[in-house]
Design an enzyme around this catalytic site. Structure first.
Site, PDB file in Angstrom:
ATOM      1  CD  GLU A  89      67.985  60.211  16.373  1.00 33.14           C
ATOM      2  OE1 GLU A  89      67.438  59.110  16.518  1.00 33.14           O
ATOM      3  OE2 GLU A  89      69.078  60.343  15.790  1.00 33.14           O
ATOM      4  CG  HIS A 114      68.007  58.076   9.946  1.00 34.74           C
ATOM      5  ND1 HIS A 114      67.567  58.787  11.044  1.00 34.74           N
ATOM      6  CD2 HIS A 114      67.268  58.506   8.890  1.00 34.74           C
ATOM      7  CE1 HIS A 114      66.594  59.588  10.663  1.00 34.74           C
ATOM      8  NE2 HIS A 114      66.378  59.438   9.379  1.00 34.74           N
TER       9      HIS A 114
END
Ligand code: NOJ
Ligand code: CA
Length: 661
Positions: free
Chosen positions: A471, A446
């Site tokens: 997210e 990420h």
């Protein structure tokens, strides 16, 4: 060894070198794409045409160097070497079981006609699905240290195309994409994807980004529809620090006659080196759940405390749920000491669990239940602290039988002044991939460096973010309905996306009022087919899957494929993708912020063979905003000559499984 076995067919035909004129053309194997090299009064340029239509006008190449004359002009051609490549290789995982790598290559060796008479080679490749080129600076007495201040590569497009792009950011790609004409495009990160007025699609990116800075593009003032490479800098302003011999990443231009052709292209993987890992048997694509969404919506915390997510008990509960639903992986975030320092100097320990997280016993419990734990290393951007512990951290996981780790770089890079996408970080990300491979660990990165096909060489680099993923739905205005109809054709062309789909409870007022997922549930299911990743998360909380018939699709959908076909796509509006695994086909349909009816042809199915079709469709009254959870599941028998009439709700979708009867 595996590589040798897997090279089904590999030919590389070299032709004898010829001293040439200052104008050379290289055609794609099917003859549709032509790349032209020309030397105009010593300045090297390239141009690209498809079916005789110029897509890139003659555009300059070269470098501006620090403390040395520029490598941009005064060249003469020494020789041109042509080579044909044709091989078929099998990826360890991917969108297709086999990949055909067929191209024509032309290497143009240049030398300055005056002192210091330095040498520079341009390697061009023409494929049926695009072109690529890279610079090679050979070892030479008058060019040892190379400090690049500017790579002068330009892309002078043929017209004012429609483009999908996001504004430049040296630290990431967690952005919404804009659709504008080229004339409205500002500095941007790649991939950038374009459509010409007659409907040819092209996308500019790079392949094999190793020991170099990431390429961004900036408009060239006074030259309409022209953009120039602008590399992400070091803190001192130098872009790339190297010594000869050196080579740049490939500059790639994928070209197709329809949007779907871009998604079916393997150009970027093909431009990378073959697999460097001898034994890949431990690399395992999978679906996973996580102690993750709970933190993003505010139900739990990463740091220890009364609502700590990564407790032994909660992890066991997740292992039990995943095991009884056939989901192989479980990510646990917030297991290690240091979360209270996140965004504040970030001094995480990557080996010490919080006292309420019994790592060894959980590793054993997971193994006993057939669950692959996915470890987590959030660096917060503090690279020195991570590199110090990295070896020990991977060794610990390896010892515990944990073969996958999600890494994270959320925060400003320390040392200050370095960027996520600069050469220094490119080298860091690469060190992590290689260190992980040595410990038989797969990675899900990420806040990564954008992918450039390195997963061909390092297939333990399974997936990554580098996208505005789910997210954002938890704690920001979220991802508008068109977002997932764009990212497969922009960021997705670069490599797998860990988008983390699968949210069934599209609002979560108990934990966070006012935030929401901007899709229907049927569209969440369709994303497993639309967005490619060999690691796909079932991102919602276990309790939100409990008793949901729609969860069966997530259980059934594969994460690697034998074949991928885009049925139709209109970037920013709708996408329909069909993927085959063995005899089974899966189809995903998604739409942006409108509703529409599609008459889906089933010609991809084997003719004269009945298939059981299980359809997960938007309910009649579904709508991403007013009724996102309305889902209708139905089963019937179909054949390849049939068509399926489907109504997609506003911001909706459909997910379909076909099984031969
Ligand atoms: C950002 C990542 O994208 C997200 O998945 C993760 O949960 C947080 N950082 C914490 O590491
Ligand atoms: Ca992120």
């Amino acid at each position: 060894m595996r590589l040798l076995l897997l090279a089904l067919l590999s030919t590389l035909t070299a032709c004898s070198p010829v001293v040439t004129t200052n104008h050379e053309t290289l055609s794609s194997p099917d003859g549709t794409i032509a790349l032209t090299f020309q030397l105009d009064e010593g300045v090297p340029r390239y141009a690209v045409a498809r079916d005789g239509v110029e897509l890139i006008r003659p555009s300059p190449l070269g470098f501006v160097l620090k403390d040395a004359p520029s490598l941009t002009n005064r060249f003469r051609v020494v020789q041109v070497q042509r080579v044909e490549g044709d091989e078929t290789w099998k990826p360890v995982w991917g969108r297709a079981a086999e990949i055909h790598n067929r191209y024509n290559q032309m290497e143009v060796q240049l030398r300055e006609s005056k002192a210091p008479r330095r040498k520079m080679t341009l390697a061009f490749r023409a494929y049926d699905d695009g072109v690529a080129f890279r610079y090679v600076l050979p070892e030479q007495s008058n060019l040892g240290t190379v400090n690049i201040l500017s790579e002068e590569t330009a892309f002078r497009f043929g017209d004012n195309y429609t483009a999908w792009w996001h504004p430049v950011d040296y630290n990431g790609d967690e952005k919404l994409y804009r659709e504008t004409l080229l004339s409205k495009m500002e500095a941007l990160n790649t991939p950038v994807t374009m459509r010409t007025p007659p409907g040819v699609h092209l996308s500019v990116h790079e392949a094999a980004l190793v020991d170099y800075a990431s390429m961004t593009l900036v408009p060239v003032p006074g030259d309409p529809n022209s953009f120039k490479c602008d590399l992400v800098p070091w803190p001192d302003g130098v872009k790339v620090k190297a010594t000869t011999p050196m080579k740049t990443p490939w500059r790639t231009i994928q070209i197709a006659d329809r949007a779907g052709g871009l998604l079916e292209s393997h150009l970027i993987e093909n431009l990378n080196e073959p697999c460097a890992i001898a034994d890949t048997s431990w690399i395992e694509p999978m679906k996973y759940m996580g102690i993750w969404w709970g933190m993003h919506i505010g139900k739990e915390t990463w740091a220890a405390g009364p609502t700590h997510g990564a407790t032994t008990e909660n992890t066991r509960r997740h292992i039990d749920f995943a095991a009884s639903n056939g989901i192989r992986g479980l990510l646990v975030e917030g297991w290690n000491k240091g979360w209270d320092t996140w965004f504040n100097g970030a001094t995480f320990s990557f080996t010490e669990p919080y006292p309420d997280f019994d790592l060894p016993s959980l590793a054993q419990y997971a193994q006993e239940h057939g669950i692959a734990l996915i470890g987590h290393h959030e660096t917060g951007g503090n690279i020195a602290a991570y590199e110090e512990q990295m070896e020990a951290a991977f060794a610990l996981y390896e010892e515990l039988g944990i073969h996958a780790v999600k890494t994270g770089y959320a925060g400003e890079i320390l040392p200050k002044g370095q960027h996520h996408h600069g050469q220094w970080m490119v080298n860091h990300y690469q060190r992590v991939v290689e260190c992980a491979a040595a410990h038989h660990i797969m990675l899900d990165v990420h806040e990564p460096i954008k992918p450039t096909g390195l997963c061909r060489t390092w297939p333990n680099l399974l997936s990554g973010e580098g996208v505005r993923g789910t997210e954002y739905e938890a704690w920001s205005d979220g991802n508008p309905p068109e977002h997932t109809t764009i990212i497969p054709f922009t960021r997705g062309l670069a490599g797998p996306i860990d988008y983390t789909p699968g949210i069934f409870a599209t609002t979560f007022p108990k934990y966070r009022e006012g935030r929401r997922v901007h899709t229907t549930v049927a569209k969440q299911l369709a994303l497993y087919v639309i967005i490619y990743s060999p690691l796909q998360m079932a991102a919602d909380l276990p309790e939100n899957y409990e008793g949901q018939p729609g969860f069966q699709f997530i259980r059934d959908v594969p994460v690697t494929w034998d074949e991928t076909r885009v049925i139709t796509a209109d970037i920013g509006r709708h996408v329909i993708v069909a993927r085959r695994k063995g005899q089974d086909w899966f189809v995903g349909l998604i739409i942006a912020d409108s509703s529409a009816t599609f008459d889906l042809p089933l010609q991809f199915l084997q003719p004269d063979r009945p298939y059981e079709m299980t359809l997960y469709a938007d309910g009649k009254d579904a709508d991403w905003e007013s009724n996102p959870t309305s889902l209708e599941i139905s089963t019937r028998t179909v054949q390849s000559r049939d068509r399926v009439n489907l109504r997609l709700a506003r911001g909706g979708g459909a997910a379909i499984r076909f099984r031969p009867q």
